[in-house]
Design a protein around this motif. Sequence first.
Motif, PDB file in Angstrom:
ATOM      1  N   HIS A 184     -73.536   3.408  12.510  1.00 16.32           N
ATOM      2  CA  HIS A 184     -72.645   3.251  13.658  1.00 16.32           C
ATOM      3  C   HIS A 184     -72.198   1.796  13.802  1.00 16.32           C
ATOM      4  O   HIS A 184     -71.046   1.517  14.152  1.00 16.32           O
ATOM      5  CB  HIS A 184     -73.341   3.722  14.932  1.00 16.32           C
ATOM      6  N   ASN A 185     -73.093   0.854  13.526  1.00 16.93           N
ATOM      7  CA  ASN A 185     -72.729  -0.560  13.581  1.00 16.93           C
ATOM      8  C   ASN A 185     -71.802  -0.929  12.424  1.00 16.93           C
ATOM      9  O   ASN A 185     -70.888  -1.741  12.577  1.00 16.93           O
ATOM     10  CB  ASN A 185     -73.987  -1.432  13.544  1.00 16.93           C
ATOM     11  N   LEU A 186     -72.036  -0.317  11.259  1.00 20.07           N
ATOM     12  CA  LEU A 186     -71.176  -0.571  10.108  1.00 20.07           C
ATOM     13  C   LEU A 186     -69.754  -0.084  10.377  1.00 20.07           C
ATOM     14  O   LEU A 186     -68.781  -0.701   9.930  1.00 20.07           O
ATOM     15  CB  LEU A 186     -71.737   0.126   8.865  1.00 20.07           C
ATOM     16  N   THR A 187     -69.625   1.008  11.122  1.00 22.73           N
ATOM     17  CA  THR A 187     -68.306   1.545  11.449  1.00 22.73           C
ATOM     18  C   THR A 187     -67.491   0.515  12.221  1.00 22.73           C
ATOM     19  O   THR A 187     -66.300   0.312  11.948  1.00 22.73           O
ATOM     20  CB  THR A 187     -68.442   2.836  12.273  1.00 22.73           C
ATOM     21  N   LYS A 188     -68.124  -0.148  13.162  1.00 16.96           N
ATOM     22  CA  LYS A 188     -67.422  -1.159  13.952  1.00 16.96           C
ATOM     23  C   LYS A 188     -66.927  -2.302  13.067  1.00 16.96           C
ATOM     24  O   LYS A 188     -65.794  -2.782  13.211  1.00 16.96           O
ATOM     25  CB  LYS A 188     -68.351  -1.685  15.041  1.00 16.96           C
ATOM     26  N   LEU A 189     -67.754  -2.725  12.122  1.00 21.25           N
ATOM     27  CA  LEU A 189     -67.363  -3.793  11.197  1.00 21.25           C
ATOM     28  C   LEU A 189     -66.192  -3.361  10.320  1.00 21.25           C
ATOM     29  O   LEU A 189     -65.268  -4.139  10.060  1.00 21.25           O
ATOM     30  CB  LEU A 189     -68.556  -4.199  10.330  1.00 21.25           C
ATOM     31  N   LYS A 190     -66.215  -2.108   9.863  1.00 22.46           N
ATOM     32  CA  LYS A 190     -65.141  -1.592   9.013  1.00 22.46           C
ATOM     33  C   LYS A 190     -63.812  -1.550   9.775  1.00 22.46           C
ATOM     34  O   LYS A 190     -62.754  -1.825   9.219  1.00 22.46           O
ATOM     35  CB  LYS A 190     -65.498  -0.194   8.509  1.00 22.46           C
ATOM     36  N   ILE A 191     -63.879  -1.177  11.062  1.00 22.14           N
ATOM     37  CA  ILE A 191     -62.664  -1.135  11.884  1.00 22.14           C
ATOM     38  C   ILE A 191     -62.083  -2.538  12.025  1.00 22.14           C
ATOM     39  O   ILE A 191     -60.870  -2.749  11.888  1.00 22.14           O
ATOM     40  CB  ILE A 191     -62.965  -0.519  13.265  1.00 22.14           C
ATOM     41  N   GLU A 192     -62.940  -3.511  12.296  1.00 21.20           N
ATOM     42  CA  GLU A 192     -62.482  -4.895  12.435  1.00 21.20           C
ATOM     43  C   GLU A 192     -61.833  -5.380  11.140  1.00 21.20           C
ATOM     44  O   GLU A 192     -60.779  -6.027  11.164  1.00 21.20           O
ATOM     45  CB  GLU A 192     -63.662  -5.796  12.816  1.00 21.20           C
ATOM     46  N   GLU A 193     -62.451  -5.087   9.992  1.00 21.80           N
ATOM     47  CA  GLU A 193     -61.899  -5.488   8.699  1.00 21.80           C
ATOM     48  C   GLU A 193     -60.538  -4.833   8.456  1.00 21.80           C
ATOM     49  O   GLU A 193     -59.592  -5.472   7.969  1.00 21.80           O
ATOM     50  CB  GLU A 193     -62.870  -5.115   7.582  1.00 21.80           C
ATOM     51  N   CYS A 194     -60.435  -3.539   8.804  1.00 18.97           N
ATOM     52  CA  CYS A 194     -59.186  -2.799   8.594  1.00 18.97           C
ATOM     53  C   CYS A 194     -58.057  -3.383   9.435  1.00 18.97           C
ATOM     54  O   CYS A 194     -56.957  -3.638   8.929  1.00 18.97           O
ATOM     55  CB  CYS A 194     -59.397  -1.325   8.929  1.00 18.97           C
ATOM     56  N   VAL A 195     -58.318  -3.621  10.718  1.00 18.75           N
ATOM     57  CA  VAL A 195     -57.286  -4.158  11.612  1.00 18.75           C
ATOM     58  C   VAL A 195     -56.898  -5.571  11.199  1.00 18.75           C
ATOM     59  O   VAL A 195     -55.713  -5.937  11.215  1.00 18.75           O
ATOM     60  CB  VAL A 195     -57.766  -4.111  13.080  1.00 18.75           C
ATOM     61  N   ASN A 196     -57.872  -6.373  10.796  1.00 20.04           N
ATOM     62  CA  ASN A 196     -57.573  -7.734  10.351  1.00 20.04           C
ATOM     63  C   ASN A 196     -56.719  -7.720   9.087  1.00 20.04           C
ATOM     64  O   ASN A 196     -55.822  -8.559   8.918  1.00 20.04           O
ATOM     65  CB  ASN A 196     -58.865  -8.506  10.098  1.00 20.04           C
ATOM     66  N   GLU A 197     -56.971  -6.764   8.212  1.00 14.32           N
ATOM     67  CA  GLU A 197     -56.180  -6.642   6.980  1.00 14.32           C
ATOM     68  C   GLU A 197     -54.735  -6.271   7.305  1.00 14.32           C
ATOM     69  O   GLU A 197     -53.792  -6.821   6.735  1.00 14.32           O
ATOM     70  CB  GLU A 197     -56.807  -5.586   6.056  1.00 14.32           C
ATOM     71  N   ILE A 198     -54.561  -5.324   8.236  1.00 12.84           N
ATOM     72  CA  ILE A 198     -53.208  -4.930   8.658  1.00 12.84           C
ATOM     73  C   ILE A 198     -52.504  -6.107   9.324  1.00 12.84           C
ATOM     74  O   ILE A 198     -51.304  -6.321   9.146  1.00 12.84           O
ATOM     75  CB  ILE A 198     -53.269  -3.723   9.606  1.00 12.84           C
ATOM     76  N   GLN A 199     -53.269  -6.908  10.093  1.00  7.97           N
ATOM     77  CA  GLN A 199     -52.695  -8.011  10.859  1.00  7.97           C
ATOM     78  C   GLN A 199     -52.099  -9.091   9.951  1.00  7.97           C
ATOM     79  O   GLN A 199     -51.207  -9.840  10.368  1.00  7.97           O
ATOM     80  CB  GLN A 199     -53.762  -8.620  11.761  1.00  7.97           C
ATOM     81  N   GLU A 200     -52.552  -9.165   8.711  1.00  4.62           N
ATOM     82  CA  GLU A 200     -52.010 -10.167   7.782  1.00  4.62           C
ATOM     83  C   GLU A 200     -50.522  -9.954   7.539  1.00  4.62           C
ATOM     84  O   GLU A 200     -49.772 -10.905   7.316  1.00  4.62           O
ATOM     85  CB  GLU A 200     -52.776 -10.102   6.459  1.00  4.62           C
ATOM     86  N   ASN A 201     -50.084  -8.680   7.592  1.00  3.03           N
ATOM     87  CA  ASN A 201     -48.669  -8.367   7.383  1.00  3.03           C
ATOM     88  C   ASN A 201     -47.967  -7.886   8.646  1.00  3.03           C
ATOM     89  O   ASN A 201     -46.757  -7.708   8.660  1.00  3.03           O
ATOM     90  CB  ASN A 201     -48.528  -7.294   6.297  1.00  3.03           C
ATOM     91  N   ASN A 202     -48.751  -7.641   9.683  1.00  3.66           N
ATOM     92  CA  ASN A 202     -48.192  -7.155  10.949  1.00  3.66           C
ATOM     93  C   ASN A 202     -48.949  -7.839  12.080  1.00  3.66           C
ATOM     94  O   ASN A 202     -49.948  -7.324  12.570  1.00  3.66           O
ATOM     95  CB  ASN A 202     -48.318  -5.627  11.041  1.00  3.66           C
ATOM     96  N   VAL A 203     -48.470  -9.007  12.468  1.00  3.24           N
ATOM     97  CA  VAL A 203     -49.209  -9.828  13.431  1.00  3.24           C
ATOM     98  C   VAL A 203     -49.295  -9.176  14.804  1.00  3.24           C
ATOM     99  O   VAL A 203     -50.139  -9.545  15.622  1.00  3.24           O
ATOM    100  CB  VAL A 203     -48.562 -11.230  13.561  1.00  3.24           C
ATOM    101  N   SER A 204     -48.425  -8.190  15.067  1.00 10.51           N
ATOM    102  CA  SER A 204     -48.410  -7.559  16.399  1.00 10.51           C
ATOM    103  C   SER A 204     -49.356  -6.364  16.492  1.00 10.51           C
ATOM    104  O   SER A 204     -49.415  -5.720  17.537  1.00 10.51           O
ATOM    105  CB  SER A 204     -46.992  -7.106  16.745  1.00 10.51           C
ATOM    106  N   ILE A 205     -50.098  -6.068  15.430  1.00  6.43           N
ATOM    107  CA  ILE A 205     -50.930  -4.856  15.425  1.00  6.43           C
ATOM    108  C   ILE A 205     -51.946  -4.856  16.566  1.00  6.43           C
ATOM    109  O   ILE A 205     -52.198  -3.826  17.193  1.00  6.43           O
ATOM    110  CB  ILE A 205     -51.648  -4.677  14.059  1.00  6.43           C
ATOM    111  N   THR A 206     -52.529  -6.006  16.878  1.00  7.02           N
ATOM    112  CA  THR A 206     -53.536  -6.048  17.940  1.00  7.02           C
ATOM    113  C   THR A 206     -52.935  -5.870  19.324  1.00  7.02           C
ATOM    114  O   THR A 206     -53.664  -5.672  20.296  1.00  7.02           O
ATOM    115  CB  THR A 206     -54.311  -7.377  17.892  1.00  7.02           C
ATOM    116  N   LYS A 207     -51.578  -5.952  19.414  1.00 11.64           N
ATOM    117  CA  LYS A 207     -50.904  -5.692  20.687  1.00 11.64           C
ATOM    118  C   LYS A 207     -50.569  -4.207  20.846  1.00 11.64           C
ATOM    119  O   LYS A 207     -50.176  -3.778  21.928  1.00 11.64           O
ATOM    120  CB  LYS A 207     -49.621  -6.527  20.780  1.00 11.64           C
ATOM    121  N   GLN A 208     -50.714  -3.445  19.750  1.00  9.81           N
ATOM    122  CA  GLN A 208     -50.378  -2.019  19.790  1.00  9.81           C
ATOM    123  C   GLN A 208     -51.461  -1.188  20.475  1.00  9.81           C
ATOM    124  O   GLN A 208     -51.187  -0.138  21.033  1.00  9.81           O
ATOM    125  CB  GLN A 208     -50.169  -1.493  18.362  1.00  9.81           C
TER     126      GLN A 208
END
Length: 460
Positions: A184-208
Motif C-alpha cells: 500500500h505504501n509502494l502504491t503511493k510512491l508509484k503514483i507520485e513517480e507517475c504524476v511527476n513523469e507526466i509533469q515533465e511534459n505537462n506542467v499543468s497536470i497537478t492542477k487537474q
Amino acid sequence: MSETELIVLNLSSRPMSETELIVLGKGLGFCPRYNSHDKVRLAEEVFHFSRRLRLKEYFNDLYKNDNNESDDNNQKEEYQNLPFYNKTSSTFTPPSGRDIYLDFYIEAISNEIMHSSKQKRFRPNISKQELQSLKDLSRDTNIIIKKADKSNTIVIMDKQKYIDEVNRQLNDERYYKKVEKEQHNLTKLKIEECVNEIQENNVSITKQFDMFPSTIRTPQFYILPKTHKSYDEKLPLGYPGRPIVSACSSSTENIAKYLDFILNPYMQSLPSYIKDTTDFINKVRNLKLNKDTYLVTLDVSSLYTNIPHNEGIESCIYFLQKDKGNNNIKANDIRKLLNIVLHNNCFEFNDQSYLQTMGTAMGSPMAPSYASLFMGRLEEQFLNFTYVKPDVWLRFLDDIFMIWNDSLETLNFFIDSLNSFHPNIKFTYNISKSSVPFLDVSVSKDEQEKLFIANLMTEV
C-alpha cells in the motif's frame, strides 16, 4: 416498494424470529426514531442550515459586485467542486445585518423549530420488541447481513460461509494474488513517480486533480450475494458473490475519479449507451416489431474482473483519439494514469492484503466508464465482423437488450459467435417471443406487436 415490503432471505443457520424479519424488512437504510431528540444536535443543525443560507447570499452578492471576474470565479468554483479535488473546510460565517429579509427568515425559522421541539413528543417508528431485535442482530457476530446484488432483498448469511465464498474468489490466482501490507505504501510512491513523469511534459497536470485524498485508507473487499442466479449447492452460500472493493479514500481514488470525469462523456456517446431504466424506455418506445420478433437479453459474466488491462486501456485510448474533445491532457498521459490505477488495485480482507491482477474493481470510481468503453470497442468490432445483426442493440454496462427479426437459427449462431469472439468475455442469455426481464423491468410483446414495460404498467 415500502420499507416493510422488502424481501428477507435467510441463508444462515440462525433461526429468525418474526420480529427480526419485520425489522430487517424495513431495509438496511432504516433509521429508528425515538420519542425524544438531542436538543444540542438540533441546535447545531439549525445553525449549519442558517450558515449555508448566509454563505449563499454572501457569495452571490460578491459575484454580482465583481462583474469582471464573476464568470471566471463561477467557473473556477464549479471546477474546484469536482470530486477529484479535496474539499477544504472553512469556519467563515457571514455576519447578520447584510439582508434584513434573510435575517428575519432565519430568526423566524430557528425560533419555530426550537420552540416546537420543546412541546412536541415524537412517536417512535419502531416498537420496543423491534428495537431489541435490532440490537440482538447487531450483536450476533456469527452472521453477516448484506443487500443482495441487483435487488433490494436483504440476505442473512453465516459469517464463516461468507468468508469461505470470499476466499474461494480471492484464491483464484487468475485474478488475485496475496501481497505484503507494505504494498500500500509502494502504491503511493508509484503514483507520485507517475504524476511527476507526466509533469515533465505537462506542467499543468497537478492542477487537474489533487494527487491523493486528504485522508488515505486501505480499500476493503466484500461481496454481495447474487441471489438472482440459480442455486448451486457446491458454493459456500449457495450463490456466487459479486466482488466489490470499497475504494473510498484509497490512494488511487482521486486519479480514478479524474479518469471517470474524462472517460464518462465517451461512454455516454456510445451508440448502445443506456443511462437508466427511463432512458431505456424512451429508446424502445417506437420500436417496430412483428409476430416473429425475438426479444433477447444478454448478460456478460463477471465483466469487471475479466477485462485484460492492456485491452481495456487501449479501448479507452481508441475512443479518446477518435474524438479528442476538450481534454487538457494527452491520450498517452491518460494511458499512464489508467495503468497506475489498474496495476495498483490493492485491498484487504480479513487482515490479509491482496492485489487484483486482472480486470478492474467494482467500487473504483472509473470502473463503469472504463468497462463500458471496453465493451463499446468489443461490440463495435463484433457487429462489424458478423454478417447478420440485431435490429436493436442497447446496453447498460454488462446488460444487453436486443431485438431480433431473423430466424432462431441465425440468432443462435449470432450468440455462439459472440461467445467465441473474446476468450474472456462470455454471455448468458434469455430469448422469448413474448417477454424478457431487463434491468428492473419486464419487457413484453402483445398480440398487436406493441411493447409494454410490465412492472411500470406503462405502454411503450
